[in-house]
Structure formats: C-alpha cells, structure tokens
Write a protein that holds these residues in place. Structure first.
Motif, mmCIF file in Angstrom:
data_model
loop_
_atom_site.group_PDB
_atom_site.id
_atom_site.type_symbol
_atom_site.label_atom_id
_atom_site.label_comp_id
_atom_site.label_asym_id
_atom_site.label_seq_id
_atom_site.Cartn_x
_atom_site.Cartn_y
_atom_site.Cartn_z
ATOM 1 N N ASP A 70 32.241 14.110 -0.013
ATOM 2 C CA ASP A 70 32.579 13.122 1.340
ATOM 3 C C ASP A 70 31.602 13.168 2.138
ATOM 4 O OD1 ASP A 70 33.592 11.084 2.685
ATOM 5 O OD2 ASP A 70 35.593 11.820 3.005
ATOM 6 N N GLU A 71 30.539 12.436 2.506
ATOM 7 C CA GLU A 71 29.519 12.547 3.531
ATOM 8 C C GLU A 71 29.020 13.991 3.831
ATOM 9 O OE1 GLU A 71 29.670 10.122 6.690
ATOM 10 O OE2 GLU A 71 31.155 8.854 6.131
ATOM 11 N N SER A 129 36.771 7.744 2.371
ATOM 12 C CA SER A 129 37.502 9.190 2.684
ATOM 13 C C SER A 129 38.941 8.838 1.988
ATOM 14 C CB SER A 129 37.336 9.555 3.753
ATOM 15 O OG SER A 129 36.236 9.908 4.330
ATOM 16 N N GLN A 181 34.800 15.975 4.162
ATOM 17 C CA GLN A 181 33.896 15.535 5.086
ATOM 18 C C GLN A 181 34.140 16.305 6.282
ATOM 19 O OE1 GLN A 181 34.849 11.313 6.151
ATOM 20 N NE2 GLN A 181 33.274 11.004 7.778
HETATM 21 MG MG LIG Z 1 34.909 8.813 5.399
#
Ligand SMILES: [Mg+2]
Ligand SMILES: Nc1ncnc2c1ncn2[C@@H]1O[C@H](COP(=O)(O)OP(=O)(O)O)[C@@H](O)[C@H]1O
Lengths: 258, 403
Positions: free
Chosen positions: A169-170, A43, A87
């Motif tokens: 991100d994720e 991240s 995220q």
């Molecule tokens: Mg992360």
C-alpha cells in the motif's frame, strides 16, 4: 500456483460503504498495479483483505486457493501467505527489529524451528540488498525511522517472510529517487512463479521500475477499468481529472467499456 | 536499658495498623496483607530448604542465597569491591557515624516497627570506599514457608566512590504463603556511582510490605529499579533522599497486577540539597481483575535550589476489568527548580496489535510483545539481570495459567 480471487467484495466503515463490489483475481507469477485517486478505497481494500477490525465486510469473499480468508483471523491470513506492506507502518517501542522478525517467522512457520545462524545470515544479506544499515537489527521497530526507512523495513519483512501474495500500500510514497529504486529492486527480487503482488499506488513512478502485468483503476470503491501499461500512459497524459470529469463511476464504466 | 529491638517492639505495641484513614493506605485495605494472620516468624524448621532454587544470574561477583536467615549458598568471588557482610549491630559499631541513619529510633508505621522488632534476617552490607565491583552482587532472599511472616532487614552502606551493581531478589518457591515485611536502608557515600535493582517474585499467595529509604550523599549517582511482579498484595513505600549536593537519581519501576493481584507502590523523590536531580519512570500493567495504585511525590525542600526533578508514570490496562490508579504530587518549597510530573493510563494501541497480528503473531503473543516492549527500557538499564527469566515472570503475572 496460488490464486487469490476477490469476488464482489463490499465493505463499510462506521456504516459508510467504501468498497462497492470489488472483483479481482491475482495469480502467483503476476504483479498487479492498483491506481486511483485519494479516498477511492485502495487502502480499505488492503486493510479488509488483512482483516483490520475497523472495517465491516458486507458482501463477497476473498478466496486464497479456494479458502475464504475473510472468515479467518488476522494471523491465520498471514500464515496462509498474505502480506500487507503498510501505507503507514506502526512504531513498536521496546521491540527490536531482530526480535520482532524472529518472532513473526516463528509464528508464520510454527512447524519449522528458526535456525538462528541461517536467520541472521539471511537477514543481513537482505539488509545489504536493500542498502540498510545493520544497526537497524537492534533498533526498535520503526521507532524514529524516517518515512523512507519505514517503507524499506516493510520490504525487508516481505523478503524475510516470503508471502504468497503481498499487497503493497503506497510503498512508493514519500520516497526519493534512490530509495524508490532500492524498494523496487526489493519487490522485483520477490517476483517469481510463486509470488503474486498487488502494488497500490497513487503515482505511476514506481511502475517504471516494477513493471506490472495488469493495471486496475479504482474510483469510489469500484474497479472502473483494468488493462495493461497503456492505462498508465493514459493517466500520465490526462491525470486523475480524466476520471473526475466523467462525473460518476457508472458513466466511466460505460465510457471505458463502451 | 532496652535494646533497639525491644524499643521497636514496645513502639509497635502502641501503634495501630495503618488503615483507610491514612491517605497513603486509602486504596489498599489492610485485609489484603492480613498481618494478624501471619503472627509467627518463619524459622528454619518452618520450611524445606530443598525448595530453594538459585535464580539464573549469569556471572556474578557474589550470589548470596538465603531462605529466612539460613544461608543456602554463598558464592563469593575474589573481586575487589565486594562488601563486608556484618550484622547490623557490628555494622554500626564499625561505622558509628552512620548509626543515626540505620537506627533512627522512629518508625513510619507499625509494619516498619514490626520489621525491626521481629526481623527474621538482618544484614549489614558494607561496600568499601573507592572499591570497584565489576560483576554484580546478588542477594537472593527466598520465602518458602506457609502462614508465617518473614522480615528481612537489609542495611547497605555504600562507601565513598564505590562503583558497582547490586541486585536484591525477594523470591518465592511459588508454593509458599508468607507475609514478607521487608525493610531496606541504603546510604550512599560521596561520589559513589552504582545500580540497585530490586526484584520481587513471590508466589501468588504471599504478600509484601516494604519500607525503603535510600539516601544519596554528595555527588552520588544511583540507578534504582524495582520489579514488583509476584505476590497477591504489595504495598511499598520507597523514599529517595537526595541529601548531598549534586546527587543524582535515576529511578524506575515495573509493576504488574494480573488476576487477583493488588499492587500499591509509593515513591518519594525528596530533594534536600542544592543542584540535585532525580528522574523517575514508573511503569505498570494490569490485566484480569488486577489492580494497581501508583503514588508519586516530588518534594523539594527549602535547602534544595537548582533541583531538577521529573516523575512519570505510565499504566497499561490490558483487559477491561483491570484498574490502575495514579496519584502524582508535587511539593516545592524553594524557587529556582525544574520539576515536572505526569501520568498516563491507556489501553493497548489497536493499530500496533493489528500490525503485529498481520505478521502472523497471535493476539495474546502480540499483547505480550507490546507489554514487554513497554517495560524494555527499564529492564535494559540492568544488562546483567536474567532478562528472559524476568520477562517470563512478567508474562506469568499478567496471564496466569498460560505460563
Ligand atoms: Mg491509501
Ligand atoms: N478509519 C476511517 N474512518 C472513517 N472513514 C474512513 C476511515 N478510513 C478510510 N475512510 C474513508 O474511506 C474512504 C476510502 O479511504 P482509503 O481506503 O484510505 O482510500 P485510498 O487509500 O484510496 O486513498 C475515504 O472516503 C476515507 O475518508
């Protein structure tokens, strides 16, 4: 063809070094996967590329078609074609999805006038594609959305904004199987010769649906190995302990590169 | 015998200006309002009525546009539920039972007495019993003169069972310089159900003092909002009296103080009858060297068991030099009540800013979006308001020069 070259990127937060020299090149037409255990700095990389003010870049550069984006302010990076799917997407009270998207499209392409009819048409069809209720247009951005709805909203934004490079991100975390398939469908729809993607993930699950061209593994702020789908297989068999067992990043690098 | 106006003048003459020793005035120096500097009332010869512009309301039941007491334009549809427009004297002749309310014979302070003695435009609006007004009634009061005061005095009688929407705008040309000393007295009859939105968009050299009293009768339901956007200095006191059993109030406010602006809003939710409820949400934003003061008070009298009262105040500090003070209070004289109040003051959330900027939106635009977002729930209570115009005014107050 667009190219994003990250060279020897080092960054810290509150004086604590996190990224220890990242080298990575993304080209349009490619999708890369970045995997690695929690806390390895994935991240951080995403946030540093987008310009999050909490992080300090201490070395290196990130060249988008030759221009070092690390020297630009955040909206300029977006206008150059960088997109971050967060995220943890932030709730924006009092601002509807429809209004937010229109304003950001106007900001991203100030030279074009947003044609309202076209815009609404495209928004509706993208929402259909992502199996999102049209009512979301009039809801406040991310406010009261479930985790899965927030992630879909990120992908919807990506589809509308059509970035050159997207860092996701994720985007897969917290999604059930159906939602994961829909989100993957959205990402795959973006894949073409003018789009480059970096999928950050903790799990291989999403990569069954969005097949990456390259796979990287980050550990303690470094990319310790890169390869193809076979790396995913290895992780699947051995898990991240495969990395932990090997004590330090340096040793892993030795182990991997021999 | 003295007329009411003469009595008010005599009383005003015996009063001193409010000042620092009065708790409610502690944070607003009288010099910001400068009443002695605006000694003469604005007459028709003191302004050019061609500077008056009708505000961009959509479809209205009526749009009365005054500059001082001059009616610039008066559009009236044939909708049912429109008010009779009377002078206050005629109004209380017609409704003698309301005389005590509209002519109480006592004044809160010298500004209040001065408003009665020096009124420059007095109206008595009587909304008919059981009338239903489908489109809003708009009263636009423009200030256009320089170095004069104006003192609008607005009496509103809401008939029993009346339903509708009333918008009152105190507006300036932008070039005017007036001290506006306004008074609004509203009495809502049994079972009425209505909206009242008050908007103040005076120019940057004008000032506003306003006393307001809103009295809700049995089962009356009012949504009240005030938008205090313009003027260099504002001092308002809004008293909501829930006098009839079952009365309900939803109150809201948007107030902004940009560079050189000072806003001091006081609000009192006073419960005088059983099972009354009031919910107030006052939201402010300050920037530049702007300053705001919020004073809120929930008062539950002995006669008001079963009260449900709530008061919240939120202040957003946009730039570090700005300041917002909040003084919420409770006074509860009976048992069996549900009361809560709270106030929060904070900065913009950096993660929200980052999110918006990552979508190509500039920092100043992101600030504007977040500020508008904070006010949106109040604005959206009144779908017939010209919202875009209002948002521009809000942004203009917070970023002077940029709009
Ligand atoms: Mg992360
Ligand atoms: N805001 C922050 N303040 C302090 N440390 C942080 C902050 N954000 C991240 N870190 C630290 O940076 C390291 C990398 O975190 P992160 O980039 O979120 O990893 P990943 O995304 O791979 O899980 C972790 O040790 C984390 O604790």
């Amino acid at each position: 063809m667009n190219i994003l070259e990250i060279k020897n990127l080092k960054a810290e937060i509150e004086g604590k070094p996190i990224l220890r020299g990242i080298n990575l090149t993304l080209r349009s037409g490619e999708v890369h996967a970045m995997m690695g255990p929690n806390g390895s700095g994935k991240s951080t990389l995403a946030n540093v590329l987008m310009g999050h003010p909490d992080y300090r870049v201490t070395a290196g550069e990130a060249l988008l078609n030759g221009e070092n984006i690390l020297e630009l302010d955040i909206p300029e990076r977006a206008r150059l074609g960088l997109f971050l799917a967060f995220q943890y997407p932030v709730e924006i009270p009092g601002v509807t999805v429809g209004k937010f998207l229109k304003r950001s499209l106007e900001a991203l392409r100030p030279e074009e006038r947003v044609n309202m009819t076209e815009y609404i048409k495209e928004l509706r069809s993208s929402m259909d594609f992502l199996e999102m209720d049209q009512n979301f247009i009039n809801r406040n951005l991310n406010e009261g959305f479930s985790g899965g709805e927030k992630k879909r909203m990120e992908i919807l934004q990506m589809m509308m904004m059509k970035p050159r490079f997207a860092v996701m991100d994720e985007t897969d975390s917290g999604l059930d199987m159906d939602a994961l398939k829909i989100v993957s469908k959205g990402i795959n729809a973006q894949r073409d010769k003018d789009f480059g993607g970096l999928i950050i993930t903790h799990y291989q699950r999403i990569l069954d649906h969005v097949k990456p061209d390259h796979v990287h593994i980050m550990y303690q702020g470094e990319i310790i190995t890169s390869g193809g789908m076979e790396l995913i297989k290895k992780l699947e068999d051995k898990g991240y302990n495969w990395l932990n067992e090997t004590v330090t990043a340096g040793e892993i690098r030795e182990a991997v590169y021999g | 015998m003295k007329t009411y106006r003469e009595t008010a003048a005599a009383v005003a003459g015996t009063m001193t200006w409010p000042g620092k020793k009065d708790e409610e005035w502690r944070r607003t120096p009288l010099s910001l309002l400068d009443p002695e500097g605006f000694a003469r009332g604005a007459g028709e010869e003191d302004f050019d009525e061609n500077e008056a512009r009708p505000l961009p309301f959509g479809e209205t039941g009526a749009h009365l546009h005054y500059a001082g007491k001059k009616l610039i334009s008066g559009k009236m549809s044939s909708e049912e539920g429109l008010p009779e427009i009377l002078s206050p004297a005629l109004g209380v002749d017609r409704f003698p039972e309301e005389k005590e309310f509209f002519y109480p014979g006592e004044w809160a302070d010298r500004f209040d007495a001065w408003n009665d003695s020096g009124a420059t435009n007095s109206l008595f609006l009587s909304f008919p019993d059981n009338g239903i007004l489908r489109k809003p009634f708009v009263l636009q009061l423009d200030s256009l003169s320089r170095d004069h005061y104006s003192a609008p005095r607005i009496f509103i009688r809401i008939g029993r069972g009346w339903q509708g929407k009333i918008f009152i705008v105190i507006n300036g040309s932008g070039r005017e310089k007036e001290l506006v000393n306004a008074s609004v007295r509203l009495k809502a009859g049994e079972g009425s159900n209505f909206e009242l939105a008050e908007i103040q968009t005076l120019g940057p050299e004008s000032r506003l003092v306003q006393h307001s009293l809103y009295d809700l009768g049995r089962d009356a339901v009012m949504t009240h909002s005030q938008f205090q956007i313009g003027a260099s200095a504002v001092k308002t006191n809004s008293l909501f009296h829930l006098s009839g059993e079952g009365a309900e109030l939803q109150a809201g406010a948007v107030f902004t103080s940009g560079q050189g602006q000072h806003k001091d809003l006081r609000l009192e939710q006073r419960h005088l009858a059983p099972r009354t409820s009031s919910r107030a949400m006052y939201k402010g934003a300050v920037s530049g060297r702007g300053r705001s003061v919020f004073q809120g008070m929930i008062r539950v009298e002995h006669e008001a068991p079963g009260t449900d009262a709530y008061l919240s105040n939120t202040n957003l500090i946009i730039t570090p030099g700005a300041r917002a003070d909040a003084i919420p209070g409770l006074k509860i004289l009976t048992d069996d009540v549900k009361c809560s109040h709270g106030s929060t003051t904070g900065k913009l959330d950096p993660s929200q800013l980052f999110y918006l900027m990552s979508r190509g939106i500039s920092r100043s635009e992101a600030v504007r979006i977040l500020t508008e977002g904070m006010f949106e729930d109040i604005i959206s209570r009144h779908p017939e308001l010209p919202a875009d115009w209002l948002r521009e005014k809000i942004a203009g107050s917070l970023e002077p020069g940029e709009i």
